[in-house]
Design a protein around this motif. Structure first.
Motif, PDB file in Angstrom:
ATOM      1  N   LEU A  11       0.807  -1.225   0.000  1.00  0.00           N
ATOM      2  CA  LEU A  11       0.000   0.000   0.000  1.00  0.00           C
ATOM      3  C   LEU A  11       0.839   1.275   0.000  1.00  0.00           C
ATOM      4  O   LEU A  11       0.431   2.288  -0.590  1.00  0.00           O
ATOM      5  CB  LEU A  11      -0.934   0.004   1.211  1.00  0.00           C
ATOM      6  N   VAL A  12       1.979   1.251   0.663  1.00  0.00           N
ATOM      7  CA  VAL A  12       2.784   2.471   0.821  1.00  0.00           C
ATOM      8  C   VAL A  12       3.134   3.133  -0.517  1.00  0.00           C
ATOM      9  O   VAL A  12       3.113   4.368  -0.620  1.00  0.00           O
ATOM     10  CB  VAL A  12       4.053   2.170   1.646  1.00  0.00           C
ATOM     11  N   PRO A  13       3.465   2.388  -1.584  1.00  0.00           N
ATOM     12  CA  PRO A  13       3.761   3.061  -2.860  1.00  0.00           C
ATOM     13  C   PRO A  13       2.617   3.900  -3.413  1.00  0.00           C
ATOM     14  O   PRO A  13       2.843   4.750  -4.296  1.00  0.00           O
ATOM     15  CB  PRO A  13       4.082   1.883  -3.796  1.00  0.00           C
ATOM     16  N   TYR A  14       1.413   3.697  -2.911  1.00  0.00           N
ATOM     17  CA  TYR A  14       0.256   4.453  -3.400  1.00  0.00           C
ATOM     18  C   TYR A  14      -0.053   5.682  -2.528  1.00  0.00           C
ATOM     19  O   TYR A  14      -0.976   6.424  -2.844  1.00  0.00           O
ATOM     20  CB  TYR A  14      -0.966   3.535  -3.487  1.00  0.00           C
ATOM     21  N   VAL A  15       0.733   5.848  -1.464  1.00  0.00           N
ATOM     22  CA  VAL A  15       0.558   7.026  -0.611  1.00  0.00           C
ATOM     23  C   VAL A  15       0.779   8.322  -1.391  1.00  0.00           C
ATOM     24  O   VAL A  15       0.002   9.277  -1.238  1.00  0.00           O
ATOM     25  CB  VAL A  15       1.489   6.948   0.618  1.00  0.00           C
ATOM     26  N   PRO A  16       1.821   8.432  -2.229  1.00  0.00           N
ATOM     27  CA  PRO A  16       2.010   9.685  -2.980  1.00  0.00           C
ATOM     28  C   PRO A  16       0.809  10.077  -3.831  1.00  0.00           C
ATOM     29  O   PRO A  16       0.510  11.272  -3.972  1.00  0.00           O
ATOM     30  CB  PRO A  16       3.236   9.391  -3.848  1.00  0.00           C
ATOM     31  N   ILE A  17       0.111   9.094  -4.402  1.00  0.00           N
ATOM     32  CA  ILE A  17      -1.056   9.424  -5.224  1.00  0.00           C
ATOM     33  C   ILE A  17      -2.160  10.024  -4.351  1.00  0.00           C
ATOM     34  O   ILE A  17      -2.793  11.026  -4.719  1.00  0.00           O
ATOM     35  CB  ILE A  17      -1.571   8.173  -5.952  1.00  0.00           C
ATOM     36  N   THR A  18      -2.374   9.419  -3.183  1.00  0.00           N
ATOM     37  CA  THR A  18      -3.356   9.968  -2.243  1.00  0.00           C
ATOM     38  C   THR A  18      -2.976  11.378  -1.828  1.00  0.00           C
ATOM     39  O   THR A  18      -3.827  12.276  -1.754  1.00  0.00           O
ATOM     40  CB  THR A  18      -3.473   9.054  -1.011  1.00  0.00           C
ATOM     41  N   LEU A  19      -1.686  11.605  -1.576  1.00  0.00           N
ATOM     42  CA  LEU A  19      -1.234  12.938  -1.170  1.00  0.00           C
ATOM     43  C   LEU A  19      -1.357  13.938  -2.323  1.00  0.00           C
ATOM     44  O   LEU A  19      -1.632  15.113  -2.094  1.00  0.00           O
ATOM     45  CB  LEU A  19       0.208  12.870  -0.669  1.00  0.00           C
ATOM     46  N   GLN A  20      -1.149  13.471  -3.551  1.00  0.00           N
ATOM     47  CA  GLN A  20      -1.315  14.361  -4.700  1.00  0.00           C
ATOM     48  C   GLN A  20      -2.770  14.813  -4.838  1.00  0.00           C
ATOM     49  O   GLN A  20      -3.033  15.999  -5.090  1.00  0.00           O
ATOM     50  CB  GLN A  20      -0.867  13.651  -5.976  1.00  0.00           C
ATOM     51  N   VAL A  21      -3.698  13.874  -4.689  1.00  0.00           N
ATOM     52  CA  VAL A  21      -5.121  14.240  -4.755  1.00  0.00           C
ATOM     53  C   VAL A  21      -5.452  15.206  -3.626  1.00  0.00           C
ATOM     54  O   VAL A  21      -6.154  16.212  -3.828  1.00  0.00           O
ATOM     55  CB  VAL A  21      -6.009  12.986  -4.655  1.00  0.00           C
TER      56      VAL A  21
END
Length: 228
Positions: A11-21
């Motif tokens: 899951l951690v690699p998808y944290v940047p996408i959540t932060l970008q949104v």
């Protein structure tokens, strides 16, 4: 525990996408909140009405329905938005409606003498807001704005429903593939908590720094007046 660590790693690699949104939505929300908040205090009735209509509409309707409308209904009017853009704009407009009330409340809480002093000095409307009202209202805005930012971060889970591959979308994929519902969503809960807590800490730091700045400015003003 091994499964939990494995899901963290997935899951951690998808944290940047959540932060970008979150960041994209927050930027839109900040601009809209300031504009609508000041609009509700404008002297022109039409401006006040438009700002209030926007705030009430976005606060009174579901963010999920707004997101579905922007992504699925707008193409019927020949307006096609990417999933990321639709998600960011809708969440930004939604949080901006709540932020507008924060701005309005913080500004109306200021002593009336501040505005009167600005008018006496001959400041323009923009200068009054830029140099007198907003700097003083910022400290009052910061705590509720931090709460809205945390809510916005958690609200990004909705964008998984329009195929934005962020944390919640990936968690659903993992749950479907492994069947380990408890492990996947426990890891997801912990990640959201850690992100929210970091935002809370950042807001507290901002409050302390802004508080010290205001105290220093107030002490300097007292010193200058005593020497005049």
């Amino acid at each position: 525990m091994a499964d939990l660590l494995h899901f963290f790693g997935e899951l951690v690699p998808y944290v940047p996408i959540t932060l970008q949104v979150t960041g994209f939505s927050a930027a839109i929300g900040l601009v809209v909140a300031l504009g609508a908040g000041m609009g509700m205090l404008a002297q022109v009735r039409l401006v006040r009405w438009c700002a209030r209509a926007y705030v009430e509409f976005f606060r009174g309707t579901s963010a999920l329905v707004q997101l579905f409308w922007a992504y699925f209904a707008l193409p019927l009017f020949n307006v096609q938005l990417s999933p990321f853009t639709a998600a960011g704009v809708v969440l930004g407009l939604n949080v901006g409606a709540y932020g507008a009330e924060v701005v309005r409340g913080a500004v109306t809480a200021l002593p009336a003498g501040q505005t009167e002093a600005a008018l006496t000095l001959g400041l323009t409307s923009w200068q009054k807001w830029r140099f007198v009202i907003l700097p003083q209202a910022a400290l009052a805005m910061l705590p509720p704005a931090g709460n809205l930012l945390v809510e916005l971060l958690k609200g990004t889970a909705l964008v998984s429903l329009v195929a934005v591959t962020e944390l919640t979308f990936r968690a659903h994929e993992l749950q479907t593939a492994t069947g380990n519902t408890a492990g996947v969503y426990t890891a997801l809960l912990i990640i959201y908590f850690l992100l929210s807590y970091m935002i809370t800490l950042a807001v507290r730091v901002g409050e302390r720094r802004l508080g010290r700045f205001r105290s220093t400015a107030r002490n300097s003003d007292v010193l200058v007046r005593s020497q005049v």
